[in-house]
Design an enzyme around this catalytic site. Sequence first.
Site, mmCIF file in Angstrom:
data_model
loop_
_atom_site.group_PDB
_atom_site.id
_atom_site.type_symbol
_atom_site.label_atom_id
_atom_site.label_comp_id
_atom_site.label_asym_id
_atom_site.label_seq_id
_atom_site.Cartn_x
_atom_site.Cartn_y
_atom_site.Cartn_z
ATOM 1 C CE LYS A 326 -2.595 0.897 3.631
ATOM 2 N NZ LYS A 326 -3.719 1.093 4.573
ATOM 3 N NE ARG A 331 6.192 6.775 0.714
ATOM 4 C CZ ARG A 331 5.360 6.415 1.702
ATOM 5 N NH1 ARG A 331 4.356 5.586 1.468
ATOM 6 N NH2 ARG A 331 5.534 6.892 2.925
ATOM 7 N N GLY A 399 -4.999 7.709 6.054
ATOM 8 C CA GLY A 399 -4.151 8.669 6.734
ATOM 9 C C GLY A 399 -2.864 8.936 5.968
ATOM 10 N NE ARG A 427 -5.450 7.581 11.348
ATOM 11 C CZ ARG A 427 -4.853 6.829 10.432
ATOM 12 N NH1 ARG A 427 -5.550 6.388 9.395
ATOM 13 N NH2 ARG A 427 -3.581 6.517 10.547
ATOM 14 C CB SER A 473 5.622 9.569 12.095
ATOM 15 O OG SER A 473 4.589 9.605 11.123
ATOM 16 C CD GLN A 475 0.809 7.746 7.811
ATOM 17 O OE1 GLN A 475 0.184 8.631 8.387
ATOM 18 N NE2 GLN A 475 0.310 6.528 7.634
ATOM 19 C CG ASP A 622 1.131 0.026 9.612
ATOM 20 O OD1 ASP A 622 0.596 0.723 10.502
ATOM 21 O OD2 ASP A 622 1.495 0.483 8.518
ATOM 22 N NE ARG A 653 -4.403 -0.292 13.467
ATOM 23 C CZ ARG A 653 -3.823 -0.070 12.292
ATOM 24 N NH1 ARG A 653 -2.505 0.030 12.211
ATOM 25 N NH2 ARG A 653 -4.551 0.052 11.196
ATOM 26 N NE ARG A 702 -2.106 -2.094 8.739
ATOM 27 C CZ ARG A 702 -1.837 -2.544 7.519
ATOM 28 N NH1 ARG A 702 -1.988 -3.825 7.247
ATOM 29 N NH2 ARG A 702 -1.433 -1.722 6.579
#
Length: 748
Positions: A326, A331, A399, A427, A473, A475, A622, A653, A702
Amino acid sequence: MSQPLFEKVAFIGLGLIGSSLARVIKAEHLAHDIVASTRSKKTLEDAQALGLISQGYADPVEAVKGADLVVLALPVRATQKVLEIIQPYLTEHVILTDVGSTKGNVVEAAQAVFGESLPAGFVPGHPIAGAEHTGVHAGKVDLFANHKVILTPLPTSAAWAVDKLIQLWQAAKAEVICMDVEKHDEVLAHTSHLPHLMAFNLVEQLAKREDNLDIFRYAAGGFRDFSRIAASDPQMWHDIFFANKKAILNAVDGFEAQLTIIRKLIEDEDSQALMGLLGHAQAARQHFNHMLAKKPFMEKNNVTQQFTIQPGVKQFQGKFTVPGDKSVSHRSIMFGAIAEGTTQVTGFLEGEDALATLQAFRDMGVSIEGPKNGEVTIHGVGMQGLKAPQSAIYMGNSGTSMRLLAGMLAAQKFDSVMTGDPSLSKRPMERIAKPLRKMGAQIQTTGERGTPPISMGGNQQLKGIQYDLPMASAQVKSGILLAGLWAEGETAVTEPEPTRDHTERMLRAFGYEVKTEGNRISLQGGGKLIGTHIQVPSDISSAAFFMVGAAITENADVTLEAVGINPTRTGVIEILKQMGADISVENERIAGGEPIADIRIRGTRTLKGIHVPEDQVPLAIDEFPALFIAAACAEGQTVLTGAAELRVKESDRIQVMADGLKSMGIDCTPTDDGIIIEGKGKAGDWSAIFTGGEIESHHDHRIAMSFSIAGLRNSEVIKIVGTETVATSFPTFTQLTAQAGLTIEVTE
């Protein structure tokens, strides 16, 4: 018996819509008495014979006397004349509404009769429902079920009148929406009136041809479906076209302009542009439906999905290719869009999150072909070629899309807004917003918690910064680096721990220089990307469920082919190895700049509980929900620390997994930045570990897949609620688990 909503309801006109609403009122016992007035004596006789009304009148005055609800169900151009006749006989607290397709002319008619002080009970309305046939016999009690009804309250409309009409239409099982009069007429001109006008025009055009009989004889389903609405009542549509003249003519102008564009593309045989236009239109239809519902892109039904797994000994074996990565799929679209030239992508993940990214760039004017069987062709527009989207960019549940795109959009010349579904809207986005503001971006998040929607002001000259990430992170790192592509000078990010480096690797694949010096990653702004070929490897995060499944199942033997083993993503392999899993990495090679390999896992030994090394946490962030299932099946205690980021994913989570594990008989203790799990495994014992129960996944893909894997070692039925979002990352999950030996029953 409860009191009916109304004492007496009077219909002026009793065709399809009026008689259908009368059927609803009768069936739901919403009025003591129903009467009607219409010019047709036979209609009134038939309505009485059908039991829809108690009395029928030729004179509307007789019908409205004493009525507390009057429904104008007549041609829109007749409204003023009828109001002039009945106005002196309406009671003070009567609710007066209509069912016409235009609202501006109805309000004008009422103002001509009542003046500016309109009755408090006057609330125009429009049920968006219909059928080919008309008349009192065509009415159906379920005509409005699952259809929209638009009410257009005026400043003079009383709340009690609006509330009663909402109750009435909800009793008809309709979805009620309130809207401004002018907005209603503009929207309906485009969505209803223009399509009807086009249908009438197309049928008229073809009917004039000499070979019209052959055309109609051999017409396919698409023509029949579209032209069906040309069988509608000509008088009604004649009135509507004149009543909403201004808005309809604007819609026709827009259609003619767009038709001119597509005609030119065909004339010039501009294949790339035509494919881009057609692909955008195809994707937009599904995209807008999901935006309105705020649901995942691929969810087929307006319901919550559930997984059910029965108890019993299972096998888990086979050779599988899980969906594309993913992170790499996201990207590939983003970088291909701003590159010069064409980018070919293979192995693209056709899941909801990646499709959200693809749609976003289509909305910004990028021509994209596909996806089809994992293949996508992106015709890049260069660093300065993105165009302002017509409306807010909808990111669904992704996200990654939102945080990475924030960096790109902050540098564009146009203003933009990003929204998401209810889960994404909770989020935190300040983690990316703060460093972007330091670069000079104008960016606003929502509320005290800094959540979406995110608004960005355009035309800001960004400046490179040196930024130390407070929390590891990928992201946030990527969002800053992407903003740096347009920034003046150097942009550098220093990480506390290494995170996935897909952004750095792929930028290099597109010819953009990125420096990595230890935990410091930097680039210079002002360069360009060149289109290339990207092969997306299989996603190690998806593979993790099969790794854990094989590791906890006796005699399991699973091989996962061409999995991405980027060193910033292999934490799950290292952690399983430390727990004693029989796992091997074979046939290592490079594809599209990313290392890949085949991973084989066998169920030959009982796992051991461990203290997860904190340096592995960012490399498996993840995969921890699946690893928690492995820990529950291990012998001894597993301790996780340094994983606070798990609390701000699609769900919390840590807490959600702890709640689910406890409900299935596992002793565990959540902490601020991790969890302690008391494993129930015993050496050489492959019996059931988990009891059954109903797990609430909180619509986190997940979580849903992790508890599904627990179904390999359950003694009672496991039900997992809210599993429709599994399609965000692993659309073929239940299909592949079934091939391996784990049957998951899917219900909606």
